[in-house]
Design a protein around this motif. Sequence first.
Motif, PDB file in Angstrom:
ATOM      1  N   TYR A  87      11.111 -33.851  21.608  1.00  0.00           N
ATOM      2  CA  TYR A  87      10.293 -33.555  22.782  1.00  0.00           C
ATOM      3  C   TYR A  87      10.908 -32.490  23.683  1.00  0.00           C
ATOM      4  O   TYR A  87      10.235 -31.939  24.568  1.00  0.00           O
ATOM      5  CB  TYR A  87      10.022 -34.835  23.578  1.00  0.00           C
ATOM      6  N   LEU A  88      12.193 -32.191  23.458  1.00  0.00           N
ATOM      7  CA  LEU A  88      12.866 -31.146  24.232  1.00  0.00           C
ATOM      8  C   LEU A  88      12.967 -29.832  23.465  1.00  0.00           C
ATOM      9  O   LEU A  88      13.544 -28.865  23.967  1.00  0.00           O
ATOM     10  CB  LEU A  88      14.277 -31.612  24.623  1.00  0.00           C
ATOM     11  N   ASN A  89      12.379 -29.786  22.273  1.00  0.00           N
ATOM     12  CA  ASN A  89      12.563 -28.655  21.366  1.00  0.00           C
ATOM     13  C   ASN A  89      11.450 -27.616  21.470  1.00  0.00           C
ATOM     14  O   ASN A  89      11.268 -26.811  20.561  1.00  0.00           O
ATOM     15  CB  ASN A  89      12.667 -29.156  19.914  1.00  0.00           C
ATOM     16  N   TYR A  90      10.698 -27.657  22.570  1.00  0.00           N
ATOM     17  CA  TYR A  90       9.636 -26.667  22.816  1.00  0.00           C
ATOM     18  C   TYR A  90       9.782 -26.123  24.234  1.00  0.00           C
ATOM     19  O   TYR A  90       8.791 -25.856  24.914  1.00  0.00           O
ATOM     20  CB  TYR A  90       8.261 -27.306  22.631  1.00  0.00           C
ATOM     21  N   SER A  91      11.017 -25.946  24.656  1.00  0.00           N
ATOM     22  CA  SER A  91      11.268 -25.587  26.052  1.00  0.00           C
ATOM     23  C   SER A  91      10.730 -24.204  26.405  1.00  0.00           C
ATOM     24  O   SER A  91      10.434 -23.936  27.575  1.00  0.00           O
ATOM     25  CB  SER A  91      12.763 -25.665  26.361  1.00  0.00           C
ATOM     26  N   TYR A  92      10.606 -23.305  25.423  1.00  0.00           N
ATOM     27  CA  TYR A  92      10.057 -21.975  25.701  1.00  0.00           C
ATOM     28  C   TYR A  92       8.637 -22.100  26.262  1.00  0.00           C
ATOM     29  O   TYR A  92       8.216 -21.296  27.096  1.00  0.00           O
ATOM     30  CB  TYR A  92      10.044 -21.110  24.430  1.00  0.00           C
ATOM     31  N   LEU A  93       7.922 -23.114  25.810  1.00  0.00           N
ATOM     32  CA  LEU A  93       6.541 -23.334  26.231  1.00  0.00           C
ATOM     33  C   LEU A  93       6.461 -24.226  27.469  1.00  0.00           C
ATOM     34  O   LEU A  93       5.767 -23.893  28.434  1.00  0.00           O
ATOM     35  CB  LEU A  93       5.744 -23.959  25.083  1.00  0.00           C
ATOM     36  N   THR A  94       7.187 -25.346  27.468  1.00  0.00           N
ATOM     37  CA  THR A  94       7.108 -26.279  28.591  1.00  0.00           C
ATOM     38  C   THR A  94       7.686 -25.667  29.876  1.00  0.00           C
ATOM     39  O   THR A  94       7.151 -25.889  30.965  1.00  0.00           O
ATOM     40  CB  THR A  94       7.825 -27.590  28.254  1.00  0.00           C
ATOM     41  N   LYS A  95       8.760 -24.905  29.741  1.00  0.00           N
ATOM     42  CA  LYS A  95       9.322 -24.237  30.922  1.00  0.00           C
ATOM     43  C   LYS A  95       8.383 -23.159  31.438  1.00  0.00           C
ATOM     44  O   LYS A  95       8.197 -22.988  32.647  1.00  0.00           O
ATOM     45  CB  LYS A  95      10.684 -23.630  30.588  1.00  0.00           C
ATOM     46  N   LYS A 233      -0.067 -13.741  14.617  1.00  0.00           N
ATOM     47  CA  LYS A 233       0.523 -12.703  13.770  1.00  0.00           C
ATOM     48  C   LYS A 233       1.985 -13.031  13.485  1.00  0.00           C
ATOM     49  O   LYS A 233       2.774 -13.224  14.412  1.00  0.00           O
ATOM     50  CB  LYS A 233       0.422 -11.336  14.458  1.00  0.00           C
ATOM     51  N   LYS A 234       2.311 -13.136  12.212  1.00  0.00           N
ATOM     52  CA  LYS A 234       3.701 -13.282  11.756  1.00  0.00           C
ATOM     53  C   LYS A 234       4.398 -14.498  12.378  1.00  0.00           C
ATOM     54  O   LYS A 234       5.558 -14.429  12.796  1.00  0.00           O
ATOM     55  CB  LYS A 234       4.497 -12.008  12.055  1.00  0.00           C
ATOM     56  N   ILE A 235       3.676 -15.623  12.445  1.00  0.00           N
ATOM     57  CA  ILE A 235       4.270 -16.874  12.928  1.00  0.00           C
ATOM     58  C   ILE A 235       3.925 -17.974  11.932  1.00  0.00           C
ATOM     59  O   ILE A 235       2.750 -18.261  11.703  1.00  0.00           O
ATOM     60  CB  ILE A 235       3.750 -17.259  14.321  1.00  0.00           C
ATOM     61  N   THR A 236       4.950 -18.577  11.335  1.00  0.00           N
ATOM     62  CA  THR A 236       4.720 -19.667  10.398  1.00  0.00           C
ATOM     63  C   THR A 236       4.643 -20.996  11.156  1.00  0.00           C
ATOM     64  O   THR A 236       4.971 -21.085  12.339  1.00  0.00           O
ATOM     65  CB  THR A 236       5.831 -19.740   9.343  1.00  0.00           C
ATOM     66  N   HIS A 237       4.235 -22.020  10.433  1.00  0.00           N
ATOM     67  CA  HIS A 237       4.046 -23.352  11.016  1.00  0.00           C
ATOM     68  C   HIS A 237       5.320 -23.867  11.686  1.00  0.00           C
ATOM     69  O   HIS A 237       5.268 -24.460  12.758  1.00  0.00           O
ATOM     70  CB  HIS A 237       3.618 -24.307   9.894  1.00  0.00           C
ATOM     71  N   ASN A 238       6.462 -23.649  11.036  1.00  0.00           N
ATOM     72  CA  ASN A 238       7.731 -24.186  11.534  1.00  0.00           C
ATOM     73  C   ASN A 238       8.433 -23.271  12.530  1.00  0.00           C
ATOM     74  O   ASN A 238       9.562 -23.555  12.936  1.00  0.00           O
ATOM     75  CB  ASN A 238       8.666 -24.497  10.361  1.00  0.00           C
ATOM     76  N   GLU A 239       7.773 -22.184  12.911  1.00  0.00           N
ATOM     77  CA  GLU A 239       8.360 -21.264  13.887  1.00  0.00           C
ATOM     78  C   GLU A 239       7.697 -21.392  15.253  1.00  0.00           C
ATOM     79  O   GLU A 239       7.811 -20.508  16.092  1.00  0.00           O
ATOM     80  CB  GLU A 239       8.232 -19.820  13.387  1.00  0.00           C
ATOM     81  N   MET A 240       7.027 -22.528  15.480  1.00  0.00           N
ATOM     82  CA  MET A 240       6.302 -22.710  16.730  1.00  0.00           C
ATOM     83  C   MET A 240       7.077 -23.511  17.761  1.00  0.00           C
ATOM     84  O   MET A 240       6.570 -23.800  18.847  1.00  0.00           O
ATOM     85  CB  MET A 240       4.950 -23.369  16.454  1.00  0.00           C
ATOM     86  N   ASP A 242      11.314 -24.124  19.459  1.00  0.00           N
ATOM     87  CA  ASP A 242      12.355 -23.247  20.011  1.00  0.00           C
ATOM     88  C   ASP A 242      13.092 -22.437  18.950  1.00  0.00           C
ATOM     89  O   ASP A 242      13.883 -21.546  19.299  1.00  0.00           O
ATOM     90  CB  ASP A 242      13.370 -24.072  20.810  1.00  0.00           C
ATOM     91  N   GLU A 243      12.849 -22.737  17.670  1.00  0.00           N
ATOM     92  CA  GLU A 243      13.505 -21.989  16.599  1.00  0.00           C
ATOM     93  C   GLU A 243      12.849 -20.632  16.369  1.00  0.00           C
ATOM     94  O   GLU A 243      13.398 -19.787  15.670  1.00  0.00           O
ATOM     95  CB  GLU A 243      13.480 -22.802  15.296  1.00  0.00           C
ATOM     96  N   GLY A 244      11.665 -20.426  16.902  1.00  0.00           N
ATOM     97  CA  GLY A 244      10.977 -19.149  16.727  1.00  0.00           C
ATOM     98  C   GLY A 244      11.684 -18.019  17.451  1.00  0.00           C
ATOM     99  O   GLY A 244      12.532 -18.231  18.324  1.00  0.00           O
ATOM    100  N   SER A 245      11.320 -16.793  17.096  1.00  0.00           N
ATOM    101  CA  SER A 245      11.924 -15.620  17.727  1.00  0.00           C
ATOM    102  C   SER A 245      11.334 -15.409  19.121  1.00  0.00           C
ATOM    103  O   SER A 245      10.299 -15.993  19.480  1.00  0.00           O
ATOM    104  CB  SER A 245      11.668 -14.375  16.885  1.00  0.00           C
ATOM    105  N   ARG A 246      11.988 -14.588  19.886  1.00  0.00           N
ATOM    106  CA  ARG A 246      11.504 -14.293  21.239  1.00  0.00           C
ATOM    107  C   ARG A 246      10.096 -13.701  21.197  1.00  0.00           C
ATOM    108  O   ARG A 246       9.235 -14.057  22.009  1.00  0.00           O
ATOM    109  CB  ARG A 246      12.469 -13.314  21.915  1.00  0.00           C
ATOM    110  N   LYS A 247       9.856 -12.834  20.225  1.00  0.00           N
ATOM    111  CA  LYS A 247       8.545 -12.193  20.095  1.00  0.00           C
ATOM    112  C   LYS A 247       7.477 -13.219  19.734  1.00  0.00           C
ATOM    113  O   LYS A 247       6.352 -13.189  20.247  1.00  0.00           O
ATOM    114  CB  LYS A 247       8.611 -11.098  19.035  1.00  0.00           C
TER     115      LYS A 247
END
Length: 264
Positions: A87-95, A233-240, A242-247
């Motif tokens: 639940y803390l692994n999506y901080s890019y979105l929740t923050k 664009k260029k985003i896989t299921h498992n890159e959604m 905090d492991e995803g890239s900044r872009k």
Amino acid sequence: MKRKKNRLYMILGGILLLVVTAFASMSSDNEPISTEIKIETYEVLDSVRNRLIPYALYSPEVEMKRGDSIRLVIFSHGYGSNYSRNYLNYSYLTKRLAKTGFWTLSIQHELLGDPLIPKEGNLQVVRMPFWIRGEENILFVLHDFKQKHPELKISSIDLIGHSNGGDMSILTAKEHPELIRKVITLDHLRMPIPHLNKPAFASLRSTDKTADSLVIPSQDLCLKNGIKIIQLKKITHNEMNDEGSRKQKKQINSYVQKILEDRL
């Protein structure tokens, strides 16, 4: 010579103005309105189910008075084989949501010792108990939040979920449409999107996964009911997470923000 210099300065000034305008436009989509947020974590016991539910609250760091209204988002993570901090692994979105004014609850749906999610059989059937448990978690955490903050008025409740968390978010909205304003899924795969225009539904789709048959409504039904299906664009299921890239994170955040603010 003086005229040429003045003309050059005017051209350079015009270029500078265009650059500043472009950056301002980019900022409106990608930069937070508020820069300060508060993060609180809780572990709350649901005595009816005898189940401990961890969750995090991401909120703007602003002074709230009794009767002030807030916009609330409830986020549900993707399946993580009972990883206890998912639940803390999506901080890019929740923050990001908190920085733009949305109070955001992120719920831990899996606990150590829970049965693992089935991977065989009719997944829409054998996974339903897990989605129902998620629905119960969502409703319980919403109730707990209201008890902790009785001074606040909730003007809207939106649900966001990744994968399995998207499935349970759709189920919750389908069963309690009177509570929910919008549902955004990040590449959910199993739970069919209802053919409804209230709540509003949207789904961001990955480049490497295909949802089960009839999960995504036809183009005509989407148009009729205002359902938004967005191919990333260029985003896989498992890159959604905090492991995803900044872009990649920036792309998801931009779409989510536009959907929530009715700009898409």
